[in-house]
Structure formats: C-alpha cells, structure tokens
Enzyme design. Structure first.
Site, PDB file in Angstrom:
ATOM      1  N   THR A  96    -184.205  55.093-136.458  1.00  0.00           N
ATOM      2  CA  THR A  96    -182.847  54.653-136.742  1.00  0.00           C
ATOM      3  C   THR A  96    -182.076  55.796-136.157  1.00  0.00           C
ATOM      4  OG1 THR A  96    -183.208  53.451-138.833  1.00  0.00           O
ATOM      5  CG2 THR A  96    -181.188  54.709-138.700  1.00  0.00           C
ATOM      6  N   GLY A 113    -185.734  52.536-146.160  1.00  0.00           N
ATOM      7  CA  GLY A 113    -184.370  52.378-146.650  1.00  0.00           C
ATOM      8  C   GLY A 113    -184.275  51.935-148.094  1.00  0.00           C
ATOM      9  N   GLY A 139    -180.778  47.292-144.947  1.00  0.00           N
ATOM     10  CA  GLY A 139    -181.347  48.579-145.363  1.00  0.00           C
ATOM     11  C   GLY A 139    -180.282  49.615-145.655  1.00  0.00           C
ATOM     12  N   ASP A 140    -180.750  50.830-145.867  1.00  0.00           N
ATOM     13  CA  ASP A 140    -179.850  51.935-146.259  1.00  0.00           C
ATOM     14  C   ASP A 140    -178.827  52.294-145.187  1.00  0.00           C
ATOM     15  OD1 ASP A 140    -182.049  52.854-144.669  1.00  0.00           O
ATOM     16  OD2 ASP A 140    -181.514  54.910-145.212  1.00  0.00           O
TER      17      ASP A 140
END
Ligand code: ASP
Length: 312
Positions: free
Chosen positions: A167, A221, A197-198
C-alpha cells in the site's frame, strides 16, 4: 525543514513530492503528487492502476488524505474505475461537507469532479487473479454468477502467502511546518467485494495532527481498524512518548487482538520537527525518506518490532 517519508514503493514518487515542497507548495500537494506516481506505476500491483482485484476480478481502491493543520480529511473506499484515488479523496476533503465516500457514490463524485475513468485491471493483474482462482476457486473464474450467493467461502484466499503486502504511505512536512498524511491501495488481493481496509479509514491507516505528528500504516488493515492504530500513535505522542515508544506501543496493542488471519502491520511516523521513525512487525520491511538537503532519497530497513511469540 521540508521532508517526505514514504513506504518503500513510494520511491517512484518521492522526488516529485519533494519538488512540490521545494517550490513552496503545501504538504497536501506534495503528498498528492507523490502518491499519484505510485498509483500510475504499472509494476506496482498493490496501488491504483494495475492493482490486484477482489474475488470477482474487479479492482477496488481505498485512499485517504489528512491535513495536519486543520485536521480536515477526505477518503474514498471500494472505489472503482478511476486511477487517482488520492486526488478524489483530496476533492472529498476540499469540496464536500463529508470525509468519506464509498462505492457508487464515490464514482459519481469522481465523474462530477471531471476525473477521467480508466480500466484499472491490467493483463498482468488479471492473469495473477485467474491463476489464483483456477488453483483455489475454479468456480469463480468459470461462471461467477452461479456462485454469487456463496463467494464468502473463498475469502480464505486472503491468507495466500504470496499475496503482495503493500500500500503506499506518504507523510510530508512543508516549509510552513504543516504535515499531511496520505495512503492509497488496491487493498487485500482477492478480498470480498466491498471490503474497505484501514487505508481509507481516518484514524486506522492514516492520521495527522500538526501539534504532535502524523502516522500511516500498511499491512493487515482489519487490525489497524480494530485498534485505531494511526490515531493511537499520534495520541501516544501527545501523551509525551517518543516516536519509537509511540510506534512500538501501537504495534503492541495489535498483539492483543485475536485474529485468525494475523498479518504484519508496518507504520511510518513523522513529527512537526521532521523527526521520523518507521517500524514493522515483519523483519524485512523498508521505507524511504528525503529532505530538502538530500540529492537522492534514502532507503532504509524499518525497526523490527516482533510479536512476543515470534522473538527468537
Ligand atoms: N493495509 C491494506 C489493507 O488492509 C493492505 C496492505 O497494506 O497490505 O487494505
């Protein structure tokens, strides 16, 4: 002091980010410029164009940006068909009275803001998806519709050890002393459609506050969401912890979480004085940074914070 800190795959964009700062641009513009080049990189299968798809073979992006000066934030999640998720997140922050758009609403907004749509699934990414599905879930690659009612059975594929674990994270400090933190990803490969996700969740994968510092995460995440990891790091800084103490404490919080899919989480942190740390639960993670005096970015190993059971 101007400076940019990024995850290792940010190397393709860190020069552009620093150039923005050198010209007196804002940390926000620097983060956007840097991340866009990573989103454009066809060799990076974890971010933007060429990212790996979800279980159904569709690329879904998550991204967020946070301005440490105002604590304004913008994010998009499960976002399809447009390559520059970070720019759309910035527009959410600047143009709407909202912080977070997902799915169809995010696409509508991108279209309305004049962004150009593009096919995000490249041949290489599709090939990887097909190979994975042929091996583990041939039903999905042959006739998706017949299995639409039970694709949850295949989420076990998210344990795939070959799954690329990245990421992009960028934190920039501009000449006015403001921090901005940005995160962009295609998320977990072979994820359940609609999974966010996070990276898109402010407080989980991204947080910035000019008073104390900024933090961005990569990795599993779901853990960073459950422990509000990026916000925790900044909160620990505000309570007087040093950068390494705050980062280690936030990673230690994750060890407490029961999770059958437990995977490494990594983070980068920078404070308003330009001091930074990068750490990871995994032992082989790198990151990059560059300040206004440096001719080239420097790539370094992250400080390893192993889980207690993993310590040898
Ligand atoms: N943090 C990202 C997510 O959970 C993925 C990663 O960094 O590997 O979507």
């Amino acid at each position: 002091m101007i400076k940019v800190v990024a995850s290792a795959n940010g190397i393709v964009g860190i020069g552009a980010a620093l150039d923005v700062l050198k010209r007196g641009g804002s940390a926000i513009s620097a983060v956007e410029a840097g991340i866009k080049l990573v989103e454009d990189n066809p060799l990076d299968h974890t971010v933007g164009y060429a990212g790996l798809p979800n279980l159904l073979g569709e690329v879904e992006l998550d991204a967020s940006i946070m301005d440490g000066r105002t604590r304004a934030a913008g994010a998009v999640g499960a976002f399809k068909d447009y390559p520059y998720a970070i720019s759309v997140a910035r527009k959410v922050m600047e143009e709407l009275p909202h912080c977070f758009l997902v799915g169809e609403g995010a696409r509508r907004f991108a279209r309305e803001m004049g962004f150009e749509a593009k096919e995000l699934l490249t041949d290489v990414a599709e090939e990887k998806w097909k190979r994975m599905m042929d091996e583990h879930a041939p039903e999905l690659s042959r006739g998706r519709d017949a299995y639409m009612d039970r694709i949850r059975d295949f989420v076990r594929l998210t344990r795939d050890p070959e799954r690329p674990n990245e990421t992009v994270n960028f934190i920039a400090l501009d000449s006015r002393g403001s921090l901005c933190c940005g995160v962009s990803t295609s998320g977990w490969a072979w994820k359940y459609p609609g999974r966010v996700g996070d990276s898109a969740v402010i407080g989980a994968g991204n947080y910035a506050d000019d008073r104390w510092g900024a933090c961005a995460c990569t990795g599993r995440g779901e853990l960073a969401i459950r422990a509000a990891t990026a916000r925790s790091v900044v909160l620990y800084l505000s309570q007087g912890m040093s950068l390494p103490q705050a980062g280690e404490r936030a990673l230690e919080d994750l060890y407490q979480l029961e999770d059958a899919y437990f995977g490494p989480v990594s983070l980068i942190v920078m404070n308003p004085r330009g001091e930074h740390v990068a750490m990871s639960i995994a032992d082989d993670m790198e990151y990059v940074y560059q300040d206004g005096e440096m001719m080239e970015p420097k790539k370094l190993g992250r400080h390893h914070v192993p889980r207690p059971g993993d310590r040898s």
